[in-house]
Design an enzyme around this catalytic site. Structure first.
Site, short mmCIF file in Angstrom:
data_model
loop_
_atom_site.label_atom_id
_atom_site.label_comp_id
_atom_site.label_asym_id
_atom_site.label_seq_id
_atom_site.Cartn_x
_atom_site.Cartn_y
_atom_site.Cartn_z
N GLU A 37 0.83 -1.22 0.00
CA GLU A 37 0.00 0.00 0.00
C GLU A 37 0.86 1.27 0.00
O GLU A 37 0.34 2.36 0.27
CB GLU A 37 -0.94 0.01 1.21
CG GLU A 37 -2.11 -0.95 1.07
CD GLU A 37 -3.16 -0.71 2.15
OE1 GLU A 37 -4.35 -0.58 1.81
OE2 GLU A 37 -2.81 -0.67 3.35
N HIS A 51 -0.23 5.81 7.32
CA HIS A 51 -1.43 4.99 7.13
C HIS A 51 -1.56 4.05 8.32
O HIS A 51 -0.62 3.31 8.64
CB HIS A 51 -1.33 4.18 5.84
CG HIS A 51 -2.45 3.18 5.71
ND1 HIS A 51 -3.76 3.47 6.00
CD2 HIS A 51 -2.44 1.87 5.33
CE1 HIS A 51 -4.50 2.40 5.80
NE2 HIS A 51 -3.74 1.42 5.40
N HIS A 89 -4.49 1.72 11.15
CA HIS A 89 -5.81 1.17 11.44
C HIS A 89 -6.17 1.52 12.88
O HIS A 89 -6.69 0.69 13.63
CB HIS A 89 -5.81 -0.34 11.20
CG HIS A 89 -5.18 -0.73 9.91
ND1 HIS A 89 -3.91 -1.26 9.84
CD2 HIS A 89 -5.61 -0.62 8.64
CE1 HIS A 89 -3.60 -1.47 8.57
NE2 HIS A 89 -4.62 -1.10 7.81
N HIS A 110 -11.73 0.46 6.68
CA HIS A 110 -10.30 0.20 6.56
C HIS A 110 -9.45 0.89 7.63
O HIS A 110 -8.80 0.21 8.42
CB HIS A 110 -9.86 0.62 5.15
CG HIS A 110 -8.45 0.31 4.83
ND1 HIS A 110 -7.90 0.47 3.59
CD2 HIS A 110 -7.43 -0.14 5.61
CE1 HIS A 110 -6.63 0.11 3.60
NE2 HIS A 110 -6.32 -0.25 4.80
#
Lengths: 252, 252, 252, 252
Positions: free
Chosen positions: A95, A114, A116, A184
Site C-alpha cells: 500500500e 497509514h 488502522h 479500513h
C-alpha cells in the site's frame, strides 16, 4: 551507502537520488514507528513515511515489517512512483502507493501515515463525522472526510492497491490533515513526521472522547472561529510530548 | 514417544496413531495458547486445538490447564471421539467434545478454538449480529451465527458437555468461521492454527469497534461483494502479525 | 501466638478464641487481597474476610491498610461484634461492621468482601439490574439487589458505620451472593474465600459486558432454569483460575 | 538557596520571598506530578501547584516540562502575578496565570491543578453535568460548573493566556472544587496538594462511571443531603490511597 544516479527521459543525468537519509529524519522516523506502536495507533500493520528534506521527489519509509520492530537499518528511499531507490529491495509495503500519490498531490506534506487506529474505525463506517473536541484536535476541522473506495471502483477489496485508488484517496483528503477510509482505517498527513505522529495520537483520543460525549447527549464541538484560530497558531511546546513519548517507547 | 497402535472392530491393525506431534504444529499450538492469553481472548479457561497434519482422525490439544501456562510437554493427542491417544491421561477439558465434532463435520478445518472472548459476550446475548467492520474481519460474513443450546436440549447448563450438543453447535457453525454461543462464548475455526488465532483476535477488536460504532448511529458494514472478495483473497503477510504477537507473548 | 480466653457473662471460661489463623485460610486471605487488587476490584480501600473454620464466632481480616500491601502478619481475628481478639489493635476498618453482621445473618457464609468494584458502580445508581450474561455469573440470579442506606436512616453519609446499617445491608443481601450499595459499592459473600474472589471478578466483567450489550439492544440474560441449574452445579475446576490469578498477582 | 528580597512600591523591604520550598510541600508536589501521570490524569501537559505554607503570596510549581519527569530540582516559586521569584527562569508554563488568579480569588485554596483528564473532556462539551456517583465524589456537588472562554472573549484559542481569562475561570469555579473548561480540560482545587490529587483521580473515575450509568438509563446521583453531609466530613484515611499511589508511581 553511495547515492546512485538516474538518467531522465532525455538522457540527462539528474540530481543524485538520496543515498542515505538525513540523520534527523532517520531518527524521527524510527521513533515515530515505535511511538505509534507504543500508543496502539499502529499494530503489526500500517506505515509512516517522511519526504526527503533535500529532494521532494523521494520519501523514506521502512521495509515491509511490523512498525514496532523498525530500526534505522530498515529505512529505505522510494521515488514518487513508489519504486525503491536501491535495486533489489523486495520487502515493500504493497500500500506504499498511498505515500507517493499524496506527496505528489500535496507539495506541502512532508510526512504521511497509514494506520488502522482502533477508535477511528467506528467513524470510518458511520455518517457521524469525527470532529474536534479540544483545541489540539482543531486540525480535524469541520469533520474528517471519509474516503469510500467505491467512488473509484467497486471491484476488489478495501485496500489501496492501485494509483487510481490512491489518487482518489488523495482527492478525498484534499487540504485536510486526516482522511478516514471506509471499512479500513485512516491516513494522516503533516508538515513533519512529528506533527503527523501528534495528529495520529490526538485523533485516536479525540475519537474515544467523542464517542463518550455522544452518549451524554448533543456534543458541543469547537466553533468555526476556534478551529480557524487554532489552525493558524503553532502548538505550544510540541516537542515536550514528543520527547516524553519517545522515552516511553524507546527507553533511555 | 512411541506411537501405539489400535485394532479396529474387525481386529485388523490400523495405521499407528500419532505418537509425537509435528514439531511445527507443536510450536504453533504452544504459541497460540500464549498469544491468545496475552491478548485477553483466553483467560484461565478455553482451549485451542490443531488437527494432526498427517492423520485427520486425530487432533492435538493441551491438557486441562490455564492456556497461558501451556508448554510443549502439555500437548496431547485425541481421536475424533475425544479420547486421548495415550492411556491414563486424566487432565482433560470436559468440553473437548467441541473439537472432535467440528473436525468431523468440517474436513476443511485444521484448528478449533473455544473461548470466552470478553467483547464477544454482548453479541452472544443480543439480536444484533457481529458483522465485519474492516476487510480483515470479512470471515464474519453477513454476521456470525449464534448457537442456542436450547435448540438441542433445555436441560442442563450452558456448557457443551455431550456429543448431541457439540453436533448442534457444529450445525450452527455451518460453513462459517466463527459461531457465538448464547450465554457462553465463541468457537472459531480455520485452515490453520495461525488463521484461527488471527480470526479470534480480529473478532475481539471488531466487536469493540462495532459496539462503539453503534453508539454513533447506523453502521455501514462491508458490502456483500467486499465480503466475497476478501474471502477469496489470502491475507497480506499474515505471518508479520504472528511473529510480532509471538514475540510479545513469549519474549525472545 | 497463644490463644487467650474470655469469661462469659456468668464467669465461666468459654472456648479459647483463635490465636493463630488456619494456615490455609491465612494463605488464601493474603492471596485474595493481592488478586483482587491486581484485578482492580479493590483499590486502596475495601476489605475481604474469612470466617474461622474452627469457630464460627470469629472471622479473620487484615488490619486497616491497602489490600495490595497485605501480608500474613497483617491478618487479625475479630468476633462477630467486630472487636479484635488481640487487645490493643488500633488499625481497624471502620466498616468492618459489615462482616460481623453478615456472618451473623448468614451461617452458610464463610467469606465476605466489601469493594468499590468500578464497573459495578453504574448498577448501584440505576434501576437496571445487574443480571447474568454467562453461566459462571448465575449467582447473580434474577438480578443483584441494591441496598439503599436511606431505608435504615437518611442521616449521615453512605458508609456502613453502624450495626443498624449493617443489619439493613444483610437484610437486603438476603440469600443472594452479591448486594450492591447505592452510591457506594458492593458486598459479595460465599462459602469460601476463593468463591468470593471468583464471584467478585466475574461480577466486574459481567457488568462491563452487560453495559456493552445494552448498547446493542435488548439483552437476553440467562433463563430462570439455567440460573437454577448453574446454582446447583459446582463450577468446573475453579482452582485453575485461582492458581493463575495468584501467580499473576504474587509471582512465583 | 538563599531567599532574596524585594522592595515594595514605596521602597520598603518586605518579607523575604521563599527561597526554598517547605520540604513536605516539595515532596508532595513531586509525588503529585508522578501520581497524576501514572493515573493518566496528566500526560505531557498540565501542571499542579501548591501555595507556600508560610507566605500565601507565593506558590510552587514545576518548570515547564512533562509532569511525569519532574524532580525536586524542577520546582520553582512564583508570586500571584505569576512571575518567578528567581530571576532568569525562562521555562515557564504559559497557562500558569490560572494558578495566580485562583489563589487570589480563593484564599482557602492551597493547591491548584490544570489537566486534560481524558474522561472529563466529554463533560466539557456537553449539557450533561458531571455529578457525584459515590460519596468520595461529593465535592462535585450538584454538578461541576463548565467555564466557556467565550464569556470572556471570543477571540483567540481555548487556552487560558490572559489574566482576564483566568479571572473569568476563577469566577466560574466559584466555591466549587472542580471546574470544567469547554473544549479544553479541567481545573481542580483544594486545601492541600493531596486533596487535589485525590479529587482529580476520583473525578476521572466518576466520569467513566457516569458515562456507563447513562447507558443503563436514568442515573440516581447522591442526594443534596448526602452531598452536604459528605462535604462536612473528612475522608476516612485519605493517606492510605496517597501512600499506595506514591509507591506505584515512584517505586520504593
Amino acid at each position: 551507502m553511495i547515492a546512485d544516479a538516474r538518467a531522465n527521459a532525455s538522457g540527462t543525468i539528474t540530481a543524485p537520488v538520496p543515498g542515505a537519509p538525513d540523520p534527523a529524519l532517520l531518527d524521527d522516523l524510527v521513533a515515530a514507528n515505535r511511538i505509534l506502536s507504543d500508543h496502539g495507533v499502529l499494530d503489526a500493520y500500517g506505515h509512516i513515511s517522511g519526504r526527503d528534506p533535500g529532494d521532494p521527489r523521494y520519501y523514506w519509509i521502512s521495509r515491509s515489517m511490523a512498525p514496532g520492530l523498525v530500526t534505522g537499518a530498515d529505512i529505505i528511499a522510494c521515488d514518487l512512483d513508489n519504486n525503491p531507490v536501491q535495486p533489489g529491495e523486495t520487502r515493500l509495503f504493497f500500500e506504499r502507493v498511498i505515500h507517493g500519490e499524496i506527496y505528489r498531490a500535496r507539495p506541502d506534506v512532508m510526512a504521511v501515515l497509514h494506520s488502522h487506529s482502533p477508535s477511528l474505525i467506528p467513524f470510518c463506517n458511520s455518517d457521524t463525522r469525527l470532529r474536534p473536541m479540544v483545541g489540539s484536535a482543531a486540525f480535524l476541522g469541520e469533520g474528517a472526510p471519509v474516503f469510500d473506495i467505491r467512488t473509484v471502483d467497486d471491484q476488489g477489496d478495501l485496500n489501496i492497491c492501485t494509483s487510481a485508488q490512491a489518487k482518489g484517496l488523495a482527492q478525498a483528503l484534499g487540504r485536510h490533515g486526516l482522511v478516514l477510509l471506509r471499512g479500513h482505517g485512516a491516513v494522516a498527513v503533516g508538515s513533519s513526521i512529528r506533527q503527523v505522529v501528534r495528529r495520529a495520537i490526538i485523533a485516536e483520543s479525540n475519537a474515544k472522547q467523542q464517542i463518550q460525549a455522544t452518549l451524554l447527549g448533543p456534543v458541543h464541538f469547537l466553533t468555526p472561529s476556534e478551529i480557524e484560530y487554532a489552525k493558524r497558531m503553532k502548538p505550544k511546546d510540541p516537542d515536550r510530548a514528543w520527547q516524553l513519548w519517545k522515552q516511553r517507547a524507546m527507553g533511555g
